[in-house]
Design an enzyme around this catalytic site. Structure first.
Site, PDB file in Angstrom:
ATOM      1  N   SER A 152       0.779  -1.149   0.030  1.00  0.00           N
ATOM      2  CA  SER A 152      -0.117   0.077   0.075  1.00  0.00           C
ATOM      3  C   SER A 152       0.599   1.262  -0.086  1.00  0.00           C
ATOM      4  CB  SER A 152      -1.253   0.132   1.170  1.00  0.00           C
ATOM      5  OG  SER A 152      -0.250  -0.280   2.548  1.00  0.00           O
ATOM      6  N   ASP A 396      -2.127   6.458  11.995  1.00  0.00           N
ATOM      7  CA  ASP A 396      -1.074   5.869  10.779  1.00  0.00           C
ATOM      8  C   ASP A 396      -0.175   6.734  10.531  1.00  0.00           C
ATOM      9  OD1 ASP A 396      -0.371   5.113   8.547  1.00  0.00           O
ATOM     10  OD2 ASP A 396      -2.446   5.268   7.277  1.00  0.00           O
ATOM     11  N   HIS A 399       1.633   5.348   5.978  1.00  0.00           N
ATOM     12  CA  HIS A 399       1.373   6.012   4.941  1.00  0.00           C
ATOM     13  C   HIS A 399       1.361   7.462   5.277  1.00  0.00           C
ATOM     14  CE1 HIS A 399      -0.993   2.428   5.025  1.00  0.00           C
ATOM     15  NE2 HIS A 399      -0.491   2.261   3.606  1.00  0.00           N
TER      16      HIS A 399
END
Length: 427
Positions: A152, A396, A399
């Site tokens: 990702s 997070d 990312h």
């Protein structure tokens, strides 16, 4: 009667019996004065920091201009040794203007109050990067396929490139997903077609690069799935012949994503119950290297491996309350942490050394430079405000906000692709 006696009798002045009200007013006044003094100190310190930063930036602007990366000879400039510098001309696009972003990367729209993280560009020590030119790159990609393959974080970079390229296209309806799939939370492969240039920018979700599948029937009960370390993922037939192939892996190669969840390692028919994650990663990279030698046509396909991007959880990991939401500036002017401390970096550099040395693969060595960008993660700004605010212990710090750090990776990609074109004598 003296004036002082008059004041005493009229109770307008009492030296021996001050009221509690007067004492309270005096105490409150002192507290307020102290508060404003402290506030002024903080403001002054903040202004001093800004002045020092501004001075550094102004000083850097008068240094003699470096040669461009495209102008220097091979090996004369290491793109990945340098520093992050403030640049008011950044970002290259606004998230509000890009139709090709997952909600989780739209930090500004999700409530992040500052945009400092969008203002930093990468400055190599010994040369200047070419300014990203979306139209020029689209011309180079005319009639071609670009495939991003990996986890990702690779998708993070893929969406960044979609935004950077689409900024040069006035009619956004001429860009569309070839199967009509929405971009948000789609788990498989996606391919966006740029009609004006007859090119596709594709993404394939292959976090381990090798095959992940059900365990053999004879496997122990604790083995729910296996990673077949000697087989590249079956989707490779779809991306093997891309004109530009951008590969990454690393973020899933840990105990949590493998053994803890019942995913063990397999070679041939043998399940390796005792094999460690580092050993398994090295075996998978060896398989990738052999697959590249066997399957990739280097006269057609330009292979780029983008290095590992470090995470920045503090006070725990992604499951135990780690966070990064208080970080607002990069580690500028400091030596980056050694890339070699990351298993994911070492495994790739060692496993692909032959291909990197002979020029079959260009290695985007972003590990060190990205390790300094603790300020640019999605942190607590990965949910649309209409959905609700995420709990502070579920951040997070893997990312990246967009626009942001992955845009710089794509600037490096643009420089490397353009350099390759020049070396091959293409216009």
């Amino acid at each position: 009667m003296t004036y002082l006696d008059f004041l005493k009798k009229s109770k307008l002045l009492k030296f021996q019996e001050p009221s509690t009200g007067i004492i309270g007013v005096i105490f409150l006044s002192c507290c307020l004065i102290f508060f404003f003094l402290m506030l002024d100190c903080r403001i002054l310190n903040g202004l001093r920091g800004q002045f020092q930063l501004s001075s550094k930036l102004n000083h850097s602007s008068v240094v003699a201009k470096k040669l461009g990366f495209l102008e220097v000879g091979d090996g004369a400039c290491d793109l990945y040794v340098g520093n992050w510098v403030w640049d008011e001309t950044y970002p290259l696009y606004r998230s509000q203007d890009c139709l090709f972003l997952d909600t989780g990367f739209r930090c500004t729209e999700n409530g992040r109050p500052d945009d400092f993280y969008t203002k930093w560009r990468w400055q190599p020590k010994d040369c200047d990067l070419p300014r990203f030119d979306a139209k020029d790159l689209l011309e180079k990609l005319r009639g071609q396929r670009v495939a991003f393959v990996g986890d990702s974080i690779g998708r993070n970079q893929w969406e960044s490139l979609l935004c950077m390229l689409s900024s040069a296209i006035p009619d956004k309806t001429s860009i569309y997903e070839v199967n009509g799939n929405p971009i948000t939370k789609h788990m498989g492969s996606l391919a966006f077609f740029f009609q004006d240039y007859n090119c596709t920018i594709e993404y394939y979700r292959v976090p381990f690069l090798v095959v992940q599948g059900r365990a053999p029937k004879s496997a122990p009960k604790n083995v729910k799935m296996t990673l077949r370390l000697d087989q590249i993922d079956w989707s490779s037939a779809k991306w093997r012949d891309a004109d530009l192939l951008v590969i990454n892996t690393g973020h899933w190669w840990n105990y949590e994503k493998t053994i803890r969840g019942g995913c063990y390692f397999q070679e041939g028919g043998d399940i390796k119950l005792e094999m460690s994650v580092p050993t398994a990663l090295r075996r998978s990279i060896r398989t990738l290297s052999n697959w590249i030698t066997r399957e990739v046509n280097f006269s057609r396909t330009h292979v780029i491996f983008r290095g590992y991007a470090p995470v920045h959880f503090r006070g725990g990991n992604w499951k135990s309350g780690g966070g990064c939401h208080t970080e607002t500036i990069p580690d500028i002017g400091e030596e980056p942490e050694p890339s070699e401390r990351h298993l994911q970096y070492r495994a790739v550099v060692e496993g692909l050394a032959k291909h990197i040395e002979n020029g079959n693969i260009d290695f985007l060595n972003v590990t060190g430079m990205t390790s300094r960008r603790k300020d640019a993660h999605s942190s607590m700004y990965y949910l649309n405000p209409k959905t609700g605010k995420p709990p502070i212990h579920r951040q997070d710090c893997s990312h990246w906000c967009l626009p942001g750090v992955p845009d710089i990776w794509n600037e490096l990609l643009y420089a490397v692709v353009t350099k390759r074109w020049i070396s091959e004598g293409r216009p």
